[in-house]
Design a protein around this motif. Structure first.
Motif, PDB file in Angstrom:
ATOM      1  N   GLN A 118       9.568   7.595   3.008  1.00  0.00           N
ATOM      2  CA  GLN A 118       8.883   6.545   3.861  1.00  0.00           C
ATOM      3  C   GLN A 118       9.537   6.338   5.298  1.00  0.00           C
ATOM      4  O   GLN A 118      10.722   6.479   5.365  1.00  0.00           O
ATOM      5  CB  GLN A 118       8.986   5.280   3.214  1.00  0.00           C
ATOM      6  N   GLN A 119       8.582   6.321   6.407  1.00  0.00           N
ATOM      7  CA  GLN A 119       9.095   6.186   7.643  1.00  0.00           C
ATOM      8  C   GLN A 119       9.370   4.880   8.103  1.00  0.00           C
ATOM      9  O   GLN A 119       8.513   3.821   7.475  1.00  0.00           O
ATOM     10  CB  GLN A 119       8.254   6.855   8.635  1.00  0.00           C
ATOM     11  N   VAL A 120      10.199   4.433   8.902  1.00  0.00           N
ATOM     12  CA  VAL A 120      10.805   3.114   9.422  1.00  0.00           C
ATOM     13  C   VAL A 120       9.478   2.847  10.477  1.00  0.00           C
ATOM     14  O   VAL A 120       9.863   3.321  11.669  1.00  0.00           O
ATOM     15  CB  VAL A 120      12.047   2.739   9.632  1.00  0.00           C
ATOM     16  N   GLN A 121       8.866   1.868  10.130  1.00  0.00           N
ATOM     17  CA  GLN A 121       8.014   1.656  11.355  1.00  0.00           C
ATOM     18  C   GLN A 121       8.331   0.371  12.220  1.00  0.00           C
ATOM     19  O   GLN A 121       9.229  -0.523  11.901  1.00  0.00           O
ATOM     20  CB  GLN A 121       6.316   1.107  10.905  1.00  0.00           C
ATOM     21  N   PRO A 122       8.191   0.375  13.723  1.00  0.00           N
ATOM     22  CA  PRO A 122       8.667  -0.712  14.513  1.00  0.00           C
ATOM     23  C   PRO A 122       7.997  -1.999  14.217  1.00  0.00           C
ATOM     24  O   PRO A 122       6.989  -2.031  13.287  1.00  0.00           O
ATOM     25  CB  PRO A 122       8.365  -0.215  15.807  1.00  0.00           C
ATOM     26  N   SER A 123       8.603  -3.077  14.394  1.00  0.00           N
ATOM     27  CA  SER A 123       7.754  -4.252  14.660  1.00  0.00           C
ATOM     28  C   SER A 123       6.638  -4.260  15.266  1.00  0.00           C
ATOM     29  O   SER A 123       6.490  -3.902  16.368  1.00  0.00           O
ATOM     30  CB  SER A 123       8.680  -5.512  15.216  1.00  0.00           C
ATOM     31  N   ASP A 124       5.559  -4.981  14.743  1.00  0.00           N
ATOM     32  CA  ASP A 124       4.102  -4.938  15.172  1.00  0.00           C
ATOM     33  C   ASP A 124       3.549  -3.693  15.151  1.00  0.00           C
ATOM     34  O   ASP A 124       2.537  -3.343  15.837  1.00  0.00           O
ATOM     35  CB  ASP A 124       4.008  -5.536  16.537  1.00  0.00           C
ATOM     36  N   ARG A 125       4.200  -2.756  14.524  1.00  0.00           N
ATOM     37  CA  ARG A 125       3.637  -1.329  14.455  1.00  0.00           C
ATOM     38  C   ARG A 125       3.401  -0.640  15.723  1.00  0.00           C
ATOM     39  O   ARG A 125       2.462   0.161  15.962  1.00  0.00           O
ATOM     40  CB  ARG A 125       2.518  -1.224  13.712  1.00  0.00           C
ATOM     41  N   ARG A 126       4.128  -1.167  17.014  1.00  0.00           N
ATOM     42  CA  ARG A 126       3.980  -0.376  18.295  1.00  0.00           C
ATOM     43  C   ARG A 126       5.114  -0.719  19.209  1.00  0.00           C
ATOM     44  O   ARG A 126       5.855  -1.560  18.859  1.00  0.00           O
ATOM     45  CB  ARG A 126       2.665  -1.103  19.093  1.00  0.00           C
TER      46      ARG A 126
END
Length: 901
Positions: free
Chosen positions: A414-422
């Motif tokens: 699983q990848q760590v996504q940033p806040s708000d996905r952007r």
């Protein structure tokens, strides 16, 4: 024939396909389609000469890349090349700085040279580590010319308290090798590529037991380049008895089985448990809790994937679970400047480490998600209360099957996504290097994060995060010479931000609210530190009573409706047919100018309308009487219109014509400096001298007589060539007969200085170039008006000069050599009021930026003042010198793409 025609047809098809793909890419802007909502422009730009409250520290040392801020002792410790400094944190420029000299020995420098290292950069002792060890001592490590050493520092005396010790396992060999280290409870955790041919490694060095990452049969780190690390005390308030964890941030070669990222670099976060003691038999002296996951910072809709992690700042929260990670990411393409700022939460990171694992059955293949059975207890977890209840109190008690699984499965799927996905921010033309973040509460009760980001060119960008996006409040030129910012630290106690670079350390205030002169200017800034108190913009941190302050961080346009700003009003009198520039400088890069005439918005600025507009003003072309009236310039920002300056323009017919202006030799050289680089004449084609007066007409200079003169000249030159040829042949024959052939006529010709031939060519080029320039001067009338400026100051009308301008064109030269340097310019006065004049009579309200006026080239000829005939006159060259000197200190656009006003 058929094969040839088929091959030709295939080539044509390939060419058509290539052209079609180029057109599609051009239309789409691939891969540089800009996300307009993220590519933020800094609101204001402040050059180094305009910095306020700036303090600097410099010494004979260089590379001030390591800094440690001690809030309790009010000291800033700085590690440089060959020295360590203790500075006063409240004023780093004070003379109370303490120094420890720690240079590499001459013998060690000689050994470094024998290893083939650079004597100018590598064969020195670069301080790479400087942190507190205990309550009385600091600990530092240096490269020591490719033989690392470490030493303790007595804080009170600020001297080395012991002999340096071996630092091979604690410090990298080179000054630029990726490296991060922490001292936690007197234990040192480091991550780097320590030796020249070693693999990257994460280690706990002292005291025993020492631990490191595994490299066989599965290598846990693949060409990793470390940028940061942090301790997160997750045991605080933990209901499961969890252990504290240390997080490491780096970039490494991708191992995932995907076509997009094959053989590319990716950003990672890895973690180990602070209480890890290694395995008993399996993973002996190795981490049993090492896991890593990918950090994603991308804009898939624009095909931007920021794979290179440059820096990471860890923002502690009110609880450990509120911890945030702010990362600076860059593109993998080395020839493209672009940066993105992404924010990650600790919760997202923990979820990734609780997800599925990746596996690699064959070392020659890529990794893919593991779908088999997972041993119990879960591999890679820290010892918790649940494990202690099962008799597993330390990592050496973990079963071998769990440890063997950890050895072969260090990567999470699983990848760590940033806040708000952007990303929070995207910048196409900026490479950010380091950052620091501070939380501050605004007047609306909300907590805002203010980011201070250093660039690779020595600038500092200050931004505030509002609803998932960054607003860049200002950009500050911290270092005049372009150099990367190597470190950024914030002191809430000193209300300062510290920046280290190769040349020195700079201290700046966290905010400078007095820079904003009006209510709207203060509100538009959206700086959480600043608010309007009815008279000026003030720092809210210094005030206890905040009930009357005005601030709007969320929208940046509310609260100033009932305030009234003073608008500068000027009076001008212009002769019909003159070109006049009405200046209006906007301090904000986000504002756009809007002009009105008698409270009616000027519609259209084409040639037929008689107006041209630019960033710095409005140009009235060949003024007519019906263009008289009150001109007002407004700055439109964030849907708010704010008046900047007004001009009361009177255009008259009865003004006398201007006296002629005699161009001087300096006139043309200064004119060349106003042209853009592409239109400036080269060094071999300087601008022509003033045209000579016409000769009196003579009947002898008829076409027939001129033809006869040309024929005569050609005949004479031809005869001279024949005679010279005969003489050369005769001399050569005599030299050969006399057996004295050591002297060569061809060599003599070659020995003729090339500089003379070049000078001759230059003269020919100079005579062949031509240019025509026209000038307009100011004038006076008999009604107390001189040079187009009223001498009265009634009704709040202020006197000021106006510019008269004519179109000018420059001829380009095919030569690519740079033009000759311009003559030295006079010094610029450092301080003056907005309405004061320069000694030459030029008004201080000249535009401070050379910018284009809708694509046309204009030449500045004269700026008139409000006096009658001056007691002393200045040449055009002197006036232009002063104008150019002023603009040189306030230039904003580095390369104007058109001729500028």
């Amino acid at each position: 024939m058929r094969g040839s025609s088929e091959m030709q047809g295939a080539r044509c098809s390939a060419v058509r396909l290539l052209l079609l793909s180029c057109c599609v890419c051009a239309a789409a802007g691939y891969p540089f389609r800009t996300p307009l909502d993220l590519d933020v422009t800094p609101r204001i730009t402040v050059l180094s000469s305009g910095l306020q409250g700036c303090r600097r520290f410099q010494s004979s040392a260089v590379n001030y890349s390591t800094m440690l801020l001690e809030a309790d002792s009010e000291r800033l410790y700085v590690g440089a090349r060959g020295a360590v400094f203790a500075l006063n944190a409240s004023d780093i420029s004070a003379s109370s700085a303490l120094t420890i000299e720690w240079e590499a020995s001459p013998e060690q420098k000689r050994q470094c040279l024998l290893k083939g290292k650079d004597n100018k950069t590598e064969c020195f002792n670069h301080i790479r580590f400087l942190q507190r060890f205990n309550s009385t001592h600091l600990y530092m490590c240096g490269t020591n010319a490719f033989r690392p050493l470490c030493a303790y520092i007595d804080e009170e005396k600020f001297v080395m308290s012991s002999q340096p010790e071996e630092g091979r396992d604690k410090c990298p060999y080179g000054p630029t090798t990726g490296y991060t280290a922490l001292i936690i409870d007197q234990q040192m955790y480091t991550a780097s590529q320590y030796e020249f041919r070693s693999f990257p490694d994460i280690r706990r060095n002292s005291p025993p037991p020492t631990l490191k990452t595994e490299d066989a049969p599965t290598r846990w780190l693949n060409e990793a380049d470390f940028v940061g690390s942090a301790l997160v005390r997750e045991s605080l308030g933990s209901s499961t008895g969890d252990d504290d964890k240390i997080y490491f941030f780096f970039t490494e070669t991708s191992q995932e089985q995907t076509t997009t990222y094959s053989h590319s670099r990716v950003a990672r976060v890895a973690r180990v448990c602070k209480g890890d003691r290694g395995g008993r038999l399996t993973l002996q002296k190795r981490w049993t809790s090492f896991l890593k996951a990918r950090l994603t910072c991308s804009l898939p809709e624009y095909d931007f994937h920021f794979n290179m992690l440059r820096s990471m700042f860890v923002m502690p929260g009110h609880t450990p679970q509120d911890t945030l990670f702010y990362g600076i990411f860059g593109l993998e393409w080395k020839n493209v400047k672009a940066s993105a700022v992404c924010r990650f939460s600790l919760t997202e990171v923990q979820e990734a480490f609780q997800g599925p694992y990746m596996e690699n059955q064959d070392s020659s293949s890529k990794w893919k998600e593991y779908t088999g059975k997972i041993p119990d207890p879960r591999p890679g977890t820290c010892v918790t209360d649940t494990l202690r209840a099962r008799g597993i109190n330390v990592s050496t008690s973990l079963p071998d099957d769990v440890l063997d699984f950890v050895r072969r499965h260090p990567l999470m799927s699983q990848q760590v996504q940033p806040s708000d996905r952007r990303p929070l921010l995207f910048r196409r033309t900026t490479d950010y290097t380091h950052m620091a973040v501070r939380m501050i509460q605004g007047l609306d009760g909300q907590t805002y994060h203010v980011l201070y980001m250093g660039t690779d060119e020595g600038w500092l960008h200050k931004a505030v995060e509002v609803e998932g996006q960054l607003h860049i409040i200002e950009e500050l030129q911290v270092f005049e010479d372009q150099q990367p910012v190597d470190n950024v630290l914030i002191s809430a106690e000193q209300m300062s931000v510290y920046l280290g670079s190769s040349s020195g350390v700079v201290q700046l205030p966290l905010s400078n609210c007095h820079r904003y002169a009006s209510c709207y200017d203060c509100i538009f800034a959206r700086d959480p530190h600043c608010a309007w108190n009815g008279a000026q913009c003030v720092d809210i941190m210094a005030l206890e009573d905040r009930s009357t302050l005005i601030q709007d961080i969320q929208h940046g346009n509310r609260g100033c409706e009932n305030t009234q700003d003073d608008v500068v009003l000027r009076s001008r009198t212009v002769r019909v047919g003159d070109d006049v520039l009405l200046q209006c400088e906007l301090s904000s890069n986000l504002a756009t100018p809007l002009w009105t005439l008698d409270d009616s918005e000027l519609q259209g600025y084409g040639l037929n309308s008689g107006f041209r507009t630019g960033t710095d003003g409005l140009l009235i072309i060949e003024a007519r009487q019906d263009q008289s009236g009150l001109y007002t310039c407004y700055a439109v920002e964030n849907n708010i219109k704010v008046a900047i300056v007004s001009y009361n323009i009177t255009i008259r017919l009865d003004l006398p014509p201007p006296p002629p202006v005699e161009p001087t030799e300096d006139y043309y050289s200064h004119f060349a400096t106003l042209l853009p680089p592409t239109e400036r004449p080269s060094s071999e084609r300087p601008l022509p001298p003033p045209p000579a007066p016409l000769l009196p007409h003579s009947e002898l200079l008829t076409p027939r007589n001129m033809e006869a003169v040309y024929l005569s000249l050609i005949t004479i030159l031809g005869g001279l060539c024949v005679v010279l040829t005969v003489v050369l042949v005769y001399v050569g024959f005599c030299l050969r007969v006399g057996n004295r052939g050591k002297y060569s006529l061809r060599a003599a010709a070659a020995a003729y200085p090339s500089s003379k031939r070049n000078n001759k060519n230059k003269k020919q080029h100079r005579n062949s170039s031509h240019m025509e320039l026209k000038t307009i001067s100011s004038h006076c009338n008999g009604n107390g008006v001189c040079n187009g400026v009223s001498k009265h100051q009634n009704g709040g009308i202020q006197d000021g000069g106006f510019l008269q301008i004519v179109p000018g064109e420059g001829h380009t030269s095919p030569n690519k050599e740079p033009p000759p340097p311009a003559p030295p310019l006079p010094p610029t006065p450092q301080h003056h009021s907005p309405e004061c004049d320069f000694p030459s009579g030029l008004s201080a309200t000249l535009p401070s930026v050379l910018r284009r006026m809708n694509g046309n080239s204009y030449v500045l000829l004269r700026q008139s003042d409000s006096e009658n005939t001056p007691s002393h006159s200045y040449s055009f060259a002197e006036e232009l010198n002063r104008i150019l000197e002023k603009r040189k200190h306030t230039q904003l656009l580095p390369r104007p793409d058109e001729s500028s006003v």
